[in-house]
Design an enzyme around this catalytic site. Sequence first.
Site, short mmCIF file in Angstrom:
data_model
loop_
_atom_site.label_atom_id
_atom_site.label_comp_id
_atom_site.label_asym_id
_atom_site.label_seq_id
_atom_site.Cartn_x
_atom_site.Cartn_y
_atom_site.Cartn_z
CB VAL A 12 -0.94 0.01 1.22
CG1 VAL A 12 -1.72 1.33 1.29
CG2 VAL A 12 -1.89 -1.17 1.17
CG ASP A 30 9.29 -0.38 6.10
OD1 ASP A 30 8.19 -0.55 5.54
OD2 ASP A 30 9.82 -1.24 6.84
CB CYS A 258 -7.80 -7.47 2.35
SG CYS A 258 -6.56 -6.19 2.12
#
Length: 417
Positions: A12, A30, A258
Site C-alpha cells: 500500500v 519503514d 484483507c
Amino acid sequence: MYKIAVIGLGYVGLPLAVEFAKKYQVVGFDIYQKRIDELKSGYDRTLELNETQLKEALANKMEFSNKSEDIASCNIYIVTVPTPIDKNKKPDLTPLLKASETVGKVLKKDDIVIYESTVYPGATEEDCVPVLEKFSGLQFNVDFFCGYSPERINPGDKEHTVTKILKVTSGSTPQIADKVDALYRSIITAGTHKAPSIKVAEAAKVIENTQRDINIAFINELSMIFYKMNIDTNAVLEAAGTKWNFLKFKPGLVGGHCIGVDPYYLTHKAQSLGFHPEMILAGRRINDNMGIYVANQIVKLLIKKGKKVEGVKVLVLGITFKENCPDIRNSRVIDVIEELKEFGCIVDVADSWADKDEVKHEYGLNLVDNFETKLGDYDALVLAVSHDVFKKLEIKTGKEQIVYDIKSVLPCSDGRL
C-alpha cells in the site's frame, strides 16, 4: 507546500509514496533497514513497482529512510502499516499503535495524520489519537488533526493501480476533510469520495471486504452441496451468471491480509458493543475451513485410485495468497498442506512467485526447484494458486496420478471446487 511522510512501505505505502513524489516532497519511512536498502537500490520485493519507477521517484522528490529524524520536517503523515489478527482471530493493533508512537514523537502544530490501514469504526479516534496526543503533548483538533482514507490496493493488479481506484477520504473537522480530499484528488485520477466522518470511512472500508467474504462463503457452501449432488459447481455458476444481476463469485480459499482478516475487525467491535454478528462469523467459519475440506476431497480421490494415503507424494502448486503476486501473508494454502500432512502425505510445494526465505520463515516449508520436470513423480498434483506459469503447464489426469484443481482453471482434473 506539503511535505509528506508515508509510514510503512509495503503493497500500500510504496505505490502511494511514489505517486505523491511526482508532485510533493516525500519521505518513505519503514522500520526495516533491509527494505530501505532494497528500495534505494531500485528493487521492490513486492513487485508492485519496477526498477525504472523507483529510480524515477528517487530522481524526483523521493527519499527512503528508517530514521525518525528524517520525517520530523514533514507536515502530512500517512500511516499505511498492516493491521493483522492474532492467533485468536482478534485485531492486533500493535503495528498501528507503534507507527502512531513514531509519528507522535515528531508531530508539530497544525500537522495532519492520515490513516489508511483497515480498522474497525472508531479505531482512529479512539485508539490512535490518544497515542499521538501522549507522545506529542499536543491536543487533537486543536494543535493537530487527523484524516482517514482507506487503502484499496489490489496486490499484483497492474490495471487497477493506486491512481485508478476511486479514493474515499475523510477528516476530523470539515476543514481538514476538505484538505485531505484535495490532497488525494491531486494524484488520484479516478476521483475521490468525501465521507461525512472518519468513522463512516472506516466502516465503508471494513464492509467492502466483509461483503466479499460472505459472498465467497455462500459459493463455497454451494460447492459442497453440489458435490454431494454430483453437479459441476462452475457449470451451475456459468448458467446462473447469464442473468444480468447475478453476482459472479467463485469458490476457493480465502486468505490474504484483507478479505480473510477484515471481517474479524468488524465482529470484534460489534461484540464489544454486545452484538453477536451471526452472518459474518458464519461466513468466516465456512471460509476458514475450506482448506480442510479440500484436503479431505483430495484424500478421497487418492483412495478411489487405490492409493494407500500414508506416504503418497503430493505436489502443491502455489503458496501465495493469490495469483501472480509474491505475497504469502495469511495464505490459506497452508491449511491444505497441513491437513494432507496429518493424513500422512509427503507434501512438496512449488511457487516461483514466492520468496524461498520468506516461505521458510513463515511456514517452515522448502520450495522445490525445477518442478516442471518432476510432475510425473507425484501421486497427486494440487493446483492451489492460478499463477499464469501454472496455467501453461501440460497437466493431464492419468491412471496413476490425480489432479485436483482448486482454482478451476485446468482443462481437465479429477476434482475441483
